[in-house]
Design a protein around this motif. Sequence first.
Motif, short mmCIF file in Angstrom:
data_model
loop_
_atom_site.label_atom_id
_atom_site.label_comp_id
_atom_site.label_asym_id
_atom_site.label_seq_id
_atom_site.Cartn_x
_atom_site.Cartn_y
_atom_site.Cartn_z
N GLN A 286 48.27 27.69 66.58
CA GLN A 286 47.66 28.00 67.88
C GLN A 286 46.97 29.37 67.85
N ASP A 287 46.28 29.62 66.74
CA ASP A 287 45.49 30.84 66.59
C ASP A 287 44.10 30.56 67.17
N ILE A 288 43.95 30.75 68.46
CA ILE A 288 42.75 30.30 69.19
C ILE A 288 41.47 30.97 68.70
N PRO A 289 41.40 32.30 68.49
CA PRO A 289 40.14 32.89 68.02
C PRO A 289 39.67 32.29 66.69
N ALA A 290 40.59 32.08 65.76
CA ALA A 290 40.21 31.45 64.48
C ALA A 290 39.69 30.04 64.72
N LEU A 291 40.35 29.30 65.59
CA LEU A 291 39.91 27.94 65.90
C LEU A 291 38.53 27.94 66.54
N GLN A 292 38.28 28.90 67.43
CA GLN A 292 36.96 28.99 68.07
C GLN A 292 35.86 29.23 67.04
N ALA A 293 36.09 30.18 66.14
CA ALA A 293 35.06 30.51 65.14
C ALA A 293 34.76 29.31 64.25
N GLU A 429 26.63 10.88 73.57
CA GLU A 429 26.18 11.31 72.24
C GLU A 429 27.13 12.34 71.63
N VAL A 430 27.59 13.29 72.45
CA VAL A 430 28.51 14.31 71.93
C VAL A 430 29.83 13.67 71.50
N ALA A 431 30.38 12.80 72.37
CA ALA A 431 31.65 12.15 72.04
C ALA A 431 31.51 11.21 70.86
N ASN A 432 30.37 10.54 70.75
CA ASN A 432 30.17 9.59 69.65
C ASN A 432 30.04 10.31 68.30
N ALA A 433 29.52 11.54 68.34
CA ALA A 433 29.32 12.29 67.10
C ALA A 433 30.58 13.05 66.67
N ALA A 434 31.51 13.27 67.59
CA ALA A 434 32.70 14.08 67.28
C ALA A 434 33.79 13.21 66.67
N PRO A 435 34.30 13.56 65.49
CA PRO A 435 35.41 12.80 64.91
C PRO A 435 36.69 13.05 65.69
N PRO A 436 37.61 12.08 65.73
CA PRO A 436 38.87 12.28 66.46
C PRO A 436 39.65 13.49 65.99
N VAL A 437 39.53 13.82 64.69
CA VAL A 437 40.30 14.95 64.18
C VAL A 437 39.87 16.25 64.83
N LEU A 438 38.58 16.39 65.17
CA LEU A 438 38.12 17.61 65.82
C LEU A 438 38.73 17.74 67.21
N ALA A 439 38.73 16.62 67.96
CA ALA A 439 39.38 16.64 69.27
C ALA A 439 40.87 16.91 69.12
N GLY A 440 41.49 16.33 68.08
CA GLY A 440 42.90 16.56 67.85
C GLY A 440 43.20 18.02 67.55
N LEU A 441 42.33 18.66 66.78
CA LEU A 441 42.52 20.07 66.46
C LEU A 441 42.44 20.94 67.71
N ILE A 442 41.48 20.64 68.59
CA ILE A 442 41.33 21.42 69.81
C ILE A 442 42.56 21.25 70.70
N ILE A 443 42.99 20.02 70.90
CA ILE A 443 44.13 19.77 71.78
C ILE A 443 45.41 20.36 71.19
N ALA A 444 45.60 20.23 69.88
CA ALA A 444 46.78 20.83 69.25
C ALA A 444 46.74 22.35 69.33
N GLY A 445 45.53 22.91 69.22
CA GLY A 445 45.42 24.37 69.32
C GLY A 445 45.75 24.88 70.71
N VAL A 446 45.51 24.07 71.73
CA VAL A 446 45.77 24.48 73.11
C VAL A 446 47.21 24.17 73.52
N PHE A 447 47.64 22.94 73.28
CA PHE A 447 48.93 22.48 73.79
C PHE A 447 50.00 22.30 72.71
N GLY A 448 49.60 22.41 71.45
CA GLY A 448 50.54 22.13 70.38
C GLY A 448 50.48 20.68 69.98
N PRO A 449 50.89 20.36 68.75
CA PRO A 449 50.83 18.96 68.27
C PRO A 449 51.87 18.09 68.96
#
Length: 582
Positions: A286-293, A429-449
Amino acid sequence: MSGVLTRVAGRLRTGHDAVAGISRLLALVCLIGLVGMLPWLSGKDPALTILRATSSDREPTPEVLESIRKSIGIDGGPLHVIGHWLAGLARGDLGRSWVSGAAVGPEAVDAFGVSLSLMAAALGVGLVIATALVLPALRDGLRGCPRTRGGVVSAVLISLPEYLLAPILMIVLAVYLRILPPFGWGSPEKVIMPALSLGLPTGGYLGGLVSDAVTATFSERWVATWSTAGIRGRALAGAVLRRALTPLARQMALVVVALTGGAVAVEKIFAIPGLGRELLDAATAQDIPALQAQILLLLALALTAGVVAGVAGRLLMGQAAGAGGLSAPPPVRHSGRVARVIAGSGAGLLAAMVAWGIGRDPYTVVADKLQDPSVALPLGSDSLGRDVLARVAHGAVSTVSSAVVVTVACFVIALLVGLVPRAATGFIEVANAAPPVLAGLIIAGVFGPSATGAAIAVASVGWAPLASHAAGLVAENRQRPDVLLAPVLGEGRVRIALTRIVPAVVGPLARHAALRLPGKALALAGLGFLGLGAQSPTPEWGLVLSDALPYIERAPWAVATPAAALVVLSVTAVAASRSARR
């Protein structure tokens, strides 16, 4: 009269394009805003973590902690957080890690360079495979007998996700044959297995698309005209390829994004210091600045790939761009008989496995660690001495039941979005281009896995293909005579939508959603494998595979069993989708 209709149609089209453009801009702004708000959304106070990393001997008084919060821009509300982050971006400052206190920019850029090298190698493998699949179709067309080729090979390659193919290659090439090193980065031999893991599915996907497009192009009238005029051989082959590749140019951008998502698992398995591994580490900690970059670099890659693909498409189209001279080729028909047999067989195997192991205990330690398969333990035991058969069987129930919930949610979202397709264009278009793993990384970074977070991540992008289909069905049904006459009869838009359009859309959309159910299960398993989904001791397929991977040399059956189950599910999914496109 026809001129008036043409002008009216042009104005309507311009209005629709304007709405779609606004939707795309709004989607991009929302995405950047989401990335900027990650520190505020996380609800995690990094002040104490930063203090311990930078000044461990300093007293954590409220005043000191508040000063740290102010310095990193999270002492206010979401608008203040976004403003502080954007101001830093304008200065070229991507922030400092909440864990190490170091600047995240240089490390993210270095990791990005490694990932780009891996993607280039994987694209090279993919292009070789795609070329091998396309050449037979091109040869048959030049001989005057175009027919579908490479479908089975393409389907097999597509049905092997990266996180499955990588352990399989490791078992064969590193464990049994011992011809390649199992881990690491930096030498040519260490690139081979990661590049194959990413490149083989990519080549199967691209080869299947281009092969079908080439076969369809050979059935167009202009090909016969050119042949009659004596234009054959290389000249005709080049023209056919150019025509076939033109509508597929934008798919190449999606391939690059898909490689990014697949690289997360591959970099984890092979211990590659790339951006995917850094993303996973940042999300887990949950290192948010690193995840943002790191997410910003991925967005830049996706936008760049999209622009390049658009330019390439226009260059391929040449003077035909905007001239209305291109007609859609007829669709290629695949035989559905073999696909139905494969899909039925795969479903039967999975059902038999579940029936065999569902009565066994997946949590209790019943044997020594990593015990060989035996009569009492048909598939051996895992690293804790638990029954592998029981865990894989219960994992099937857990994974598929979660996939059902996600699929239903995607169906509902797609049905609602399909009623306003133009306004939702950018978000689709944005959702269709985004792989599930990217969404998973964002959600895990915010709320934890968690298993819930993984389900939300898959649903947050999985609705887009269904929404595109729903939009097409809605547009088609709005042209029905009874729908066009309904306003004359006094029916309002809401009533028309609820009583005439929605009932006609529900059936085809539900069948499409059912076909995507196995894909949702594979995506959930992929997040579980990366540690972004269900946590131990839950018997989830991806988690079972991930737990067994460190013991691949000592107990290969512990890896092979969940991998084989996922392969069967993947092959079943691809076969089911092909059987539905007869």
